[in-house]
Design an enzyme around this catalytic site. Structure first.
Site, short mmCIF file in Angstrom:
data_model
loop_
_atom_site.label_atom_id
_atom_site.label_comp_id
_atom_site.label_asym_id
_atom_site.label_seq_id
_atom_site.Cartn_x
_atom_site.Cartn_y
_atom_site.Cartn_z
N HIS A 166 0.83 -1.21 0.00
CA HIS A 166 0.00 0.00 0.00
C HIS A 166 0.86 1.25 0.00
O HIS A 166 1.77 1.38 0.80
CB HIS A 166 -0.95 0.01 1.21
CG HIS A 166 -0.26 -0.11 2.54
ND1 HIS A 166 0.27 -1.28 3.01
CD2 HIS A 166 -0.01 0.81 3.50
CE1 HIS A 166 0.82 -1.10 4.19
NE2 HIS A 166 0.67 0.18 4.52
P1 AMP Z 1 0.97 1.64 7.65
O1 AMP Z 1 0.65 1.54 9.11
O2 AMP Z 1 1.95 2.71 7.32
O3 AMP Z 1 1.33 0.30 7.08
O4 AMP Z 1 -0.34 2.08 6.92
C1 AMP Z 1 -1.51 1.31 6.91
C2 AMP Z 1 -2.67 2.24 7.11
O5 AMP Z 1 -3.85 1.51 6.86
C3 AMP Z 1 -2.76 2.77 8.53
O6 AMP Z 1 -2.64 4.17 8.50
C4 AMP Z 1 -4.15 2.32 9.01
O7 AMP Z 1 -4.82 3.37 9.65
C5 AMP Z 1 -4.85 1.96 7.72
N1 AMP Z 1 -5.81 0.87 7.85
C6 AMP Z 1 -5.80 -0.16 8.72
N2 AMP Z 1 -6.88 -0.96 8.50
C7 AMP Z 1 -7.57 -0.42 7.47
C8 AMP Z 1 -8.76 -0.76 6.76
N3 AMP Z 1 -9.49 -1.85 7.07
N4 AMP Z 1 -9.16 0.02 5.74
C9 AMP Z 1 -8.46 1.13 5.41
N5 AMP Z 1 -7.33 1.52 6.04
C10 AMP Z 1 -6.89 0.76 7.05
#
Ligand code: AMP
Length: 335
Positions: A166
């Protein structure tokens, strides 16, 4: 076209998801702190004290298999939550499909993610198509009078909390981007076509100025971004090899992308233990872009006391710029 539709859909999608309760928005306030020439933005968000802590995943094949066996849900695999979903598109050349999702836990409105629809590992490097679409989204935002930057946390120690690939996008108020970007823009470099480093920063940083015309073709865009990224990745690997303080194992790094610069920042550790409070502070690419997140006034004061640049040095790598200039791959050190 698809990129501008993402930007125009954001505000209404964000409000809808928030109203539906599918998106949790945590209010915060920003405190400025200048250090090593960077005007750091330390965001204080007390509500995060109550957010469940997502343990850092491990990205090696065995850990991913173990996670799959325990049926740990992958939030970036379809089917998506319909209110967090913004759109999807396919890169016709590479055949890679992407979905655009709102960040479920937002501290900044309109924070969104570009995820691969098929599972790809967050420990894998960005591919040309990832870079091309990320940049096209930033360009679309600028055409709409908005300013975003993109970031990618790659590997175990990068601060990523999900193992499915992502990239993330955050809006900034000023045209000159996040705090780190202001320093890079002010740097006088000898050649626009070589990587450089910002010597005022106490940690390894590899930067490439992107001389990309807004009217560049998709192929040109992809080629320029991919070659810049490869040059920076080579330097990152060389830093990791030469830096005496880098632990063994797969290198982790953060990537920051603005319309004018691409940055790769090698990492040693995911977290830093604040000496004043003993709290563990997790740092990702946003920290290296100059935007840190704290959960309490105590943490805020502890970060000020220790200094954001020293904290980034602790989780980043020693700069081996001199060694690279003398022995390693060609580097422009004219800044
Ligand atoms: P990272 O922590 O940098 O890997 O980024 C992942 C991001 O995804 C975090 O900022 C979370 O807030 C977000 N996240 C976690 N679960 C979900 C979900 N089900 N849908 C959308 N975003 C999410």
């Amino acid at each position: 076209m698809v990129h501008s539709q993402i930007i125009s859909a954001l505000p209404s999608s964000f409000e809808k998801a928030r109203t539906a309760g599918d998106l949790l928005f945590f209010p915060s306030e920003v405190h400025e702190h200048e250090d090593c020439g960077v005007k750091f933005e330390i965001r204080l968000c007390p509500a995060l004290l109550h957010k469940p802590n997502i343990p850092t995943p491990h990205f090696d094949a065995a850990s991913i298999e173990a996670a799959a066996a325990t049926k740990k849900p992958d939030p970036f695999a379809p089917p998506y939550n319909s209110t967090l979903y913004v759109s999807e598109f396919k890169d016709e050349d590479e055949g890679i499909e992407y979905a655009i999702l709102l960040n479920k836990y937002s501290v900044v409105p309109n924070h969104f993610l570009m995820v691969t629809k098929d599972y790809q590992s967050q420990a894998s490097p960005l591919v040309p198509s990832d870079l091309k679409h990320a940049y096209s989204i930033l360009l679309a935002a600028r055409k709409a009078g908005q300013h975003f930057f993109a970031f990618y946390n790659c590997g175990d120690q990068s601060g990523a909390s999900q193992s499915h690939k992502h990239l993330q996008f955050i809006p900034v108020e000023e045209e000159d981007g996040p705090p780190l970007e202001r320093v890079a823009r002010a740097a006088h470099i000898e050649s626009e076509y070589k990587p450089f480093a910002l010597p005022s920063l106490p940690f390894a940083n590899h930067v490439r100025r992107l001389s990309i015309s807004p009217s560049a073709s998709a192929d040109e865009l992809e080629h320029k971004l991919a070659s810049a990224f490869m040059e920076l990745l080579d330097l990152c690997i060389s830093t990791v090899r030469l830096a005496e303080d880098h632990p063994a194992g797969m290198p982790s790094y953060n990537v920051v992308l603005t319309l004018q610069h691409l940055y790769v920042l090698p990492r040693r550790w995911e977290t830093h233990v604040l000496s004043a409070t003993g709290d563990k502070l997790s740092i990702n690419a946003l920290g290296f872009a100059g935007m840190l997140l704290v959960k309490s006034h105590e943490e805020l004061e502890a970060v000020r006391l220790e200094g954001p640049a020293a904290i980034l040095r602790a989780v980043g790598c020693q700069s081996v710029h001199e060694l690279q200039v003398n022995d390693g791959p060609a580097v422009d050190d004219s800044v």
